[in-house]
Design a protein around this motif. Structure first.
Motif, short mmCIF file in Angstrom:
data_model
loop_
_atom_site.label_atom_id
_atom_site.label_comp_id
_atom_site.label_asym_id
_atom_site.label_seq_id
_atom_site.Cartn_x
_atom_site.Cartn_y
_atom_site.Cartn_z
N MET A 341 -52.61 -29.64 64.10
CA MET A 341 -52.08 -28.47 63.14
C MET A 341 -50.64 -28.32 62.69
N ARG A 342 -50.00 -28.50 61.83
CA ARG A 342 -48.39 -27.97 62.06
C ARG A 342 -48.18 -27.27 60.65
N VAL A 343 -47.33 -26.78 61.27
CA VAL A 343 -46.66 -25.79 59.79
C VAL A 343 -45.29 -25.88 59.63
N GLY A 344 -44.36 -26.08 58.76
CA GLY A 344 -43.46 -26.23 58.71
C GLY A 344 -42.77 -26.30 59.74
N GLY A 345 -43.35 -27.82 60.40
CA GLY A 345 -42.26 -28.73 61.64
C GLY A 345 -43.11 -28.02 62.73
N ARG A 346 -43.91 -27.61 62.95
CA ARG A 346 -44.18 -26.76 63.98
C ARG A 346 -46.30 -27.15 64.07
N ARG A 347 -46.01 -27.39 65.60
CA ARG A 347 -47.28 -28.18 66.34
C ARG A 347 -48.37 -26.28 66.16
N ILE A 348 -49.52 -26.02 65.96
CA ILE A 348 -50.54 -24.75 66.38
C ILE A 348 -51.02 -25.14 66.75
N GLY A 349 -51.36 -24.93 68.01
CA GLY A 349 -52.02 -25.20 68.98
C GLY A 349 -52.75 -23.92 69.31
N GLU A 350 -54.11 -24.21 70.49
CA GLU A 350 -54.36 -23.56 71.31
C GLU A 350 -54.52 -22.95 72.33
N PHE A 351 -54.95 -21.80 73.21
CA PHE A 351 -54.85 -21.73 74.15
C PHE A 351 -55.67 -22.82 75.14
N ARG A 352 -54.66 -23.91 76.19
CA ARG A 352 -55.26 -24.83 77.00
C ARG A 352 -55.92 -25.81 76.32
N ASN A 353 -55.50 -25.81 75.17
CA ASN A 353 -55.05 -27.11 74.36
C ASN A 353 -56.59 -27.34 73.86
N LYS A 354 -57.54 -25.96 74.28
CA LYS A 354 -59.09 -26.12 73.31
C LYS A 354 -59.22 -26.81 71.75
N ASN A 355 -60.50 -26.52 71.98
CA ASN A 355 -61.01 -27.74 70.40
C ASN A 355 -61.85 -27.21 70.03
N TYR A 356 -61.87 -26.42 69.17
CA TYR A 356 -63.35 -25.82 69.10
C TYR A 356 -63.99 -26.58 67.74
N GLY A 357 -63.20 -27.08 67.58
CA GLY A 357 -64.00 -27.88 65.85
C GLY A 357 -64.23 -26.46 65.05
N GLU A 358 -65.00 -26.87 64.74
CA GLU A 358 -65.75 -26.10 62.77
C GLU A 358 -66.44 -24.75 63.67
N LEU A 359 -65.45 -24.06 63.43
CA LEU A 359 -66.00 -22.09 63.84
C LEU A 359 -66.35 -21.62 62.74
N THR A 360 -67.79 -20.18 62.56
CA THR A 360 -67.47 -19.76 61.26
C THR A 360 -66.41 -18.79 61.62
N VAL A 361 -65.92 -17.18 60.73
CA VAL A 361 -64.50 -16.70 60.91
C VAL A 361 -65.16 -15.59 62.15
N SER A 362 -66.24 -15.47 62.29
CA SER A 362 -66.70 -14.24 63.46
C SER A 362 -66.50 -15.29 65.08
N GLU A 363 -66.74 -16.58 64.97
CA GLU A 363 -66.43 -17.01 66.36
C GLU A 363 -65.30 -17.56 66.06
N ILE A 364 -64.38 -17.49 65.41
CA ILE A 364 -62.83 -17.31 65.28
C ILE A 364 -62.86 -15.88 66.17
N ILE A 365 -63.00 -15.11 65.55
CA ILE A 365 -62.60 -13.55 66.56
C ILE A 365 -62.79 -13.68 68.13
N GLU A 366 -64.20 -14.16 67.54
CA GLU A 366 -65.04 -13.76 69.18
C GLU A 366 -64.19 -15.03 70.36
N LYS A 367 -64.04 -16.39 69.85
CA LYS A 367 -63.46 -17.17 70.45
C LYS A 367 -61.80 -17.09 71.08
N SER A 368 -61.44 -16.31 69.70
CA SER A 368 -59.74 -16.74 69.33
C SER A 368 -59.01 -17.52 69.21
N SER A 369 -59.62 -17.68 68.61
CA SER A 369 -58.97 -19.34 67.39
C SER A 369 -57.59 -19.28 67.24
#
Length: 595
Positions: A341-369
């Motif tokens: 995911m790149r926005v404005g030329g910057r890469r948007i990553g996850e903590f410790r380079n995790k890849n959660y795949g498809e998540l519900t909005v609730s799971e996004i908050i729970e896993k802190s994506s």
């Protein structure tokens, strides 16, 4: 007055020639003289009485006129006790929400010297150093033997020190009465109190003025005689404050943090029940501000309102709540969080380079994506995001009633681009204070209404404008509850108190630019109980590191969360909250007959 002889020769000779007694002439002259003297004395006495009568008449006329003027004028508190004195009325007390004394006045004395009146300056200097070890004997001797006629020695002395100075017995040492500000709880709530000092002063009186905190913010009120000495009643609960300070101090030491702050706020009134900033100080002996180095290293620095930090993932719930409020998503909406995911030329990553795949909005908050929250931010757009955060008070300093709060203005991006919207959605690129965060979470907790943090005791709810619907706030609280129940804040669970909250870990910026790799700001923003929130608690640790494992751990889930959980466990009973069984939704039950 011409005096007539008592025995005039002509009359005596004439009386002898006639055969009369010359003594009768003398007696008659004496009688006449006595009558003249009596008349003269009476006239003098009557003149004196007339003068006295006129004097008393004038005096009583002046007194009567003055009494008439006083009777017709409004009462005014005297502002001086003696010529040259400038002290006004006694400063009012400060009390907590239960009436416990936080600040009061104490009669004491100052010590000054008139060197010209001293008998033995050398001996006096030696004895004073024995009573006040912080004094320099050489300096005292120089002042006492020089040309000075007056000098202050100590602005505040104890009764024991006063007695010891009395025993020196030198007429050149004198005492000046003082009305000293006293904080009987010492360091407790030090950053709230701030402190007081002497303003203009003389040998007969001194003016007490606030220098920081609530003492300075409400200085005019505390000194105003029109208030009749009515104490200033704060929202602080002294017992809760004491428990919070003990827990936070222990947590700061356990997590090896440089500093810490906590805020406990009523979600409907905005009342701050306790606010702690560490390290702290004793307002009875307020230290001097540091001149060089980092201001946050000073114990005077109030991290709750002056600490402007990137607060990390605690901001994610705001993005989710706004997206739901706009109808863009609901709690069950699935969002693809896979990279890249790149926005404005910057890469948007996850903590410790995790890849959660498809998540519900609730799971996004729970896993802190990060990517999941960023994609919601792009749906919202920069303009609407700005409007939402501004409506919640994130663009201005908080109105919290201590002078330091005005300096805690959030740091905003110069240009609010798509990249800014994405990074701000997960708490980077915008810096605010923990007090801002507490007020923001209070809006979610109370059903979607803005509250302003206040240090004054309130008589009822002080709900402001609505920023989200009750349904949106309810869904947001469910997500925050899941974070504690099964997400990144699992150490925040406190049985019986149904804690909901969100962790946030942000790299600490360097003064010269960029970020430290091994220094973070760890924050946990919580509310309890989640089904009907009464209070919001924010705990922030500066540079924490948990070292019980093989590798140091710095994330808020390992540092700020356990401290907050212990604090809730300690203060909830003090707030009158009893543990309860968490309500659950009953599903899948079928009633059948036993026949």
């Amino acid at each position: 007055m011409i005096r007539t002889p008592l025995r005039p020769l002509a009359r005596i000779l004439q009386a002898r020639a006639k055969g009369e007694n010359p003594d009768a002439i003398e007696r008659e002259n004496k009688r006449i003289r006595h009558e003249q003297m009596r008349d003269h004395s009476r006239m003098r006495a009557e003149g004196r009485l007339l003068v006295l009568s006129v004097f008393f008449f004038c005096a009583f006329s002046v007194v009567g006129a003055r009494m008439g003027l006083l009777a017709m004028s409004d009462p005014v508190e005297p502002r001086a006790q003696a010529p040259g004195s400038v002290i006004s009325a006694t400063r009012a007390d400060i009390v907590d929400r239960n009436g416990s004394i936080l600040a009061t006045n104490f009669d004491t004395h100052a010590l000054y010297a008139q060197p010209k009146q001293m008998i033995d300056p050398q001996a006096v200097a030696t004895k004073l150093v024995g009573i006040f070890p912080d004094l320099k004997q050489e300096r005292l001797v120089k002042d006492f033997t020089g040309s000075r006629k007056f000098l202050w020695i100590k602005k505040k002395i104890s009764p024991e020190q006063m007695q010891a100075v009395h025993e020196i017995g030198d007429p050149g040492l004198l005492f000046a009465p003082r009305d000293m500000r006293l904080y009987p709880n010492g360091k407790l709530a030090a950053h709230v109190m701030g402190g007081a000092s002497f303003g203009r002063e003389g040998v007969r009186a001194a003016e007490v003025i606030g220098v920081a905190g609530v003492e300075r913010y409400y200085d005019d009120y505390l000194r105003d005689p029109a208030n009749g000495g009515k104490p200033l009643e704060l929202s602080i609960d002294l017992s809760v404050q004491a428990a919070s300070e003990r827990v936070l101090w222990g947590g700061m030491k356990l997590m090896n943090a440089k500093g810490a702050t906590s805020i406990l706020m009523d979600v409907k009134t905005g009342e701050v029940i306790s606010v702690v900033s560490l390290p702290s100080f004793d307002p009875n002996n307020r230290p001097r501000p540091i001149i060089v180095g980092d201001a946050s290293d000073s114990p005077l620095f109030n991290r709750s309102v002056q600490g402007v930090y990137e607060l990390g993932s605690t901001f994610k719930i705001f993005a989710a709540a706004q997206a739901m409020e706009l109808g863009l998503v609901n709690a069950s909406t699935v969002i693809d969080t896979k990279g890249p995911m790149r926005v404005g030329g910057r890469r948007i990553g996850e903590f410790r380079n995790k890849n959660y795949g498809e998540l519900t909005v609730s799971e996004i908050i729970e896993k802190s994506s990060n990517r999941g929250t960023g994609r919601m931010a792009l749906m919202i757009g920069p303009k609407r995001q700005q409007e939402f955060l501004k409506s919640m008070g994130f663009f201005e300093a908080t109105p919290f009633e201590i002078v330091e709060a005005s300096g805690g203005k959030p740091l905003l991006p110069k240009k609010w681009t798509d990249l800014s919207a994405v990074t701000i959605s997960y708490g980077h690129g915008m810096s605010t204070t923990p007090m801002h965060l507490a007020a923001g979470y209070a809006a979610i907790a109370n059903g979607g209404r803005v509250v302003k943090p206040t240090l004054l005791k309130q008589n009822g709810p002080q709900l402001g404008a609505r920023v989200m619907s009750e349904q949106t706030a309810h869904e947001a609280r469910k997500m925050l509850r899941a974070v504690v129940a099964s997400g990144t804040a699992s150490f925040g669970e406190v049985p019986g108190y149904e804690v909901a909250g969100k962790t946030g870990t942000a790299d600490k910026p360097k003064p010269s630019g960029g970020y430290y790799k091994d220094k973070v700001i760890g924050t946990f923003a919580a509310m309890f109980p989640a089904s009907n929130p009464q209070y919001v608690l924010v705990v922030t640790l500066d540079e924490p590191v948990e070292t019980s494992g093989k590798k140091p751990r710095r994330t808020a889930g390992w540092t700020a969360v356990p401290v907050a959980a212990e604090m809730i466990k300690r203060v909830a009973p003090l707030l009158g909250m009893r543990p309860s069984v968490e309500p659950v939704q009953v599903t899948g039950i079928t009633l059948t007959s036993s026949n």
